[in-house]
Design a protein around this motif. Structure first.
Motif, PDB file in Angstrom:
ATOM      1  N   ARG A 212       0.929  -1.366  -0.229  1.00  0.00           N
ATOM      2  CA  ARG A 212      -0.178  -0.247   0.030  1.00  0.00           C
ATOM      3  C   ARG A 212       0.964   1.227  -0.147  1.00  0.00           C
ATOM      4  N   TYR A 236      -3.167   4.889  -4.177  1.00  0.00           N
ATOM      5  CA  TYR A 236      -4.049   3.652  -4.424  1.00  0.00           C
ATOM      6  C   TYR A 236      -5.330   3.837  -3.910  1.00  0.00           C
ATOM      7  N   SER A 237      -5.134   4.735  -1.826  1.00  0.00           N
ATOM      8  CA  SER A 237      -5.964   5.610  -0.993  1.00  0.00           C
ATOM      9  C   SER A 237      -6.680   6.657  -2.483  1.00  0.00           C
ATOM     10  N   GLU A 240      -9.091   3.549  -3.896  1.00  0.00           N
ATOM     11  CA  GLU A 240     -10.322   2.589  -2.816  1.00  0.00           C
ATOM     12  C   GLU A 240     -11.485   3.337  -2.624  1.00  0.00           C
ATOM     13  N   ARG A 243     -13.382   3.695  -5.958  1.00  0.00           N
ATOM     14  CA  ARG A 243     -14.345   2.448  -6.074  1.00  0.00           C
ATOM     15  C   ARG A 243     -15.312   1.871  -5.047  1.00  0.00           C
ATOM     16  N   ASP A 244     -15.425   2.354  -3.816  1.00  0.00           N
ATOM     17  CA  ASP A 244     -16.114   2.509  -2.952  1.00  0.00           C
ATOM     18  C   ASP A 244     -17.517   3.317  -2.599  1.00  0.00           C
TER      19      ASP A 244
END
Length: 539
Positions: A212, A236-237, A240, A243-244
């Motif tokens: 991560r 990546y955060s 995320e 995506r969420d």
């Protein structure tokens, strides 16, 4: 390691974004498995993190971009020269440091010329890279790595080998660098060095990783999933978060679609009841002969037409609602992860399973059902210590399972099923197939040759052979068990190991993994020897 041969030290060319274009790309293995199926997309000119579940085809995609594999159909367009760092480089123990750096041929040519060999071909190999060896040594020394270019890879730690290979990619300075799990086996200091290399990378880089912290250094995140490549802006955060948000919207859409389907089903049932009532009414009219025959026939024909129209309309509405539910279900993720229940190995509390030599001359005992973490810097000898233990030095049980860092226990020519059956010869093949499914190895994948597996798939099969052994191991010795695992599967592995009733001896630089595992004892190996510390706290 590289599909092409970039000149050592050449500066990267200036190419417009994107650096890589994928056009309806498909790749199938000879056995028919198709990990890449009509994938289109791009990788930008900066740093891209490529993520996705194990076995989805990330490593295969990098090899296609590098030119190491030929597409079955479609095309890959690379603006410039691509250089590839493979995931399994530490398996090639016959290589030397110069091979990992990608300068073996240049170094050999310079040395031959220095010894008096003046063949023109040697000068062509060297080109302008006369100082290749000196610059390579300087780069290695700056990273605290062994700078003997003739040192065999087998004598390097896994972390040292990875950092050396990444240094080689950086030195060769291709236009597009493709790094497959570059933080595997790196200790904390090694990861920081790798992170700095990526942070200051010149040119385009595509990195596959489950780290991560590394994925927070990228400019964009690309996810390979279900035959599609989707790119999200940011690290990546940010991926995320996007995506969420997408998934929450998809779940709302699914709930609404399911509610509509329930309403349409209810309406169809009501319509069917009304039609049935009308049909009964018509039969009653005939029986009572209230109307003349012609009138009865007219009414019956009209009713049949109307009823057929109502049935068709109700069925059509329900079919549309069902189609909407199916579309919404496809948008909601249902990603699999490793989910395995380990058998009870029958280890009594406090039973001595292994004895290790401590730095102060006293024995360090590993007993059931302790969770023991073995830590220390790269090159300290952790893997060597594990190998000596598994070979019998200090081992007090013959039921030991060993997961090596290099994943070299499997026969590449064997099928997956045969490789796992070697550890459980008394278990029926059908039973093993069912158990392999819990490691996400299903269907035709069970009959594939080991040589065709991706790094993540190979890891899961090696892990399955270890954990499905019959009789079960009383002591599990795991060297970097989260290497190559996607984040969801790593969570599943933690759950399985946390419930394991035998003893665990684990080498891992993944502090989050160790914390979740619940370590009872930490052993630290350094130049002075092996030290014991209670709990999972750092010494």
């Amino acid at each position: 390691m590289s599909a092409h041969q970039p000149t050592f030290g050449d500066p990267p060319h200036a190419f417009p974004s994107p650096s890589v274009v994928l056009r309806d790309l498909t790749f199938s293995w000879p056995d028919g498995a198709t990990p890449i199926d009509h994938v289109s997309g791009t990788f930008g000119a900066g740093r891209t993190g490529l993520v996705g579940l194990n076995g989805v085809g990330k490593s295969t995609l990098l090899r296609l971009v590098a030119g190491l594999l030929r597409p079955t159909s479609g095309a890959v367009v690379v603006h410039g020269v691509a250089d590839y760092l493979p995931q399994r480089l530490t398996l090639d123990t016959h290589l030397t440091t110069a091979d990992l750096l990608g300068i073996r041929e240049v170094v050999d040519a310079v040395r031959a010329i220095a010894d008096g060999d003046v063949r023109p071909a040697l000068f062509d190999v060297v080109g302008d890279a006369w100082d290749a060896e000196d610059r390579a040594r300087a780069e290695l020394a700056a990273l605290g790595l062994p700078d003997d270019l003739d040192r065999p890879v087998g004598t390097l730690s896994g972390g040292e080998a990875v950092l050396t290979a990444v240094t080689g990619v950086r030195l060769r300075r291709a236009d597009v660098a493709l790094l497959d799990e570059p933080t595997n086996n790196l200790d904390g200091a090694g990861r920081e060095r790798l992170h700095e290399l990526v942070r200051t990378w010149r040119g385009a880089v595509v990195v596959v990783s489950h780290d991560r912290d590394l994925l927070e250094l990228v400019d964009e995140t690309a996810e390979l999933r279900a035959g599609a490549l989707e790119t999200f802006g940011g690290p990546y955060s940010a991926y995320e978060g996007q995506r969420d948000a997408q998934q929450e919207a998809a779940r709302r859409t699914l709930r609404d679609a399911e509610a509509l389907l329930r309403r349409e089903k209810a309406e169809r049932i009501k319509a069917a009841e009304r039609i049935a009532h009308s049909e009964r009414r018509g039969r009653t009219d005939v029986a009572e002969a209230r109307y003349v025959k012609a009138a009865i026939n007219d009414r019956r024909n009209s009713a049949e037409k109307s009823q057929a129209a109502r049935r068709a309309q109700a069925n059509a509405k329900e079919d549309l609602a069902r189609a909407a539910v199916e579309a919404a279900e496809r948008a909601v993720r249902d990603d699999d992860r490793i989910a395995v229940d380990l058998p009870d190995p029958g280890v009594a509390p406090g039973r001595r399973l292994a004895v290790l030599p401590g730095a102060d001359g006293r024995e360090i005992v590993v007993q059931g059902p302790e969770r023991v973490a073995l830590t220390g810097p790269n090159g300290a000898g952790k893997t060597t210590l594990l190998e000596r233990l598994v070979a019998g030095e200090g081992l007090l049980t013959d039921r030991v399972g060993y997961l090596p860092q290099r994943l070299d226990l499997l026969d590449d020519s064997a099928t997956v099923l045969d490789a796992v059956r070697a550890g459980a010869p008394g278990v029926a093949p059908g039973v093993l197939r069912g158990r392999l499914a819990r490691f996400l190895v299903r269907g035709d994948a069970v009959d594939r040759p080991v040589a065709t597996l991706s790094g993540g798939e190979r890891f899961r099969v090696t892990l399955a052979r270890l954990l499905l052994a019959d009789p079960p191991a009383q002591l599990l010795v795991l060297d970097e068990p989260t290497n190559n695992l996607d984040l969801a599967s790593a969570d599943g592995l933690v759950e399985a190991l946390a419930a394991y009733r035998g003893a665990l001896l684990v080498v891992s630089h993944d502090r989050a993994f160790l914390d979740r595992l619940g370590v009872d004892v930490t052993l630290t190996l350094d130049a002075a020897g092996l030290h014991r510390h209670a709990g999972s706290g750092r010494p």
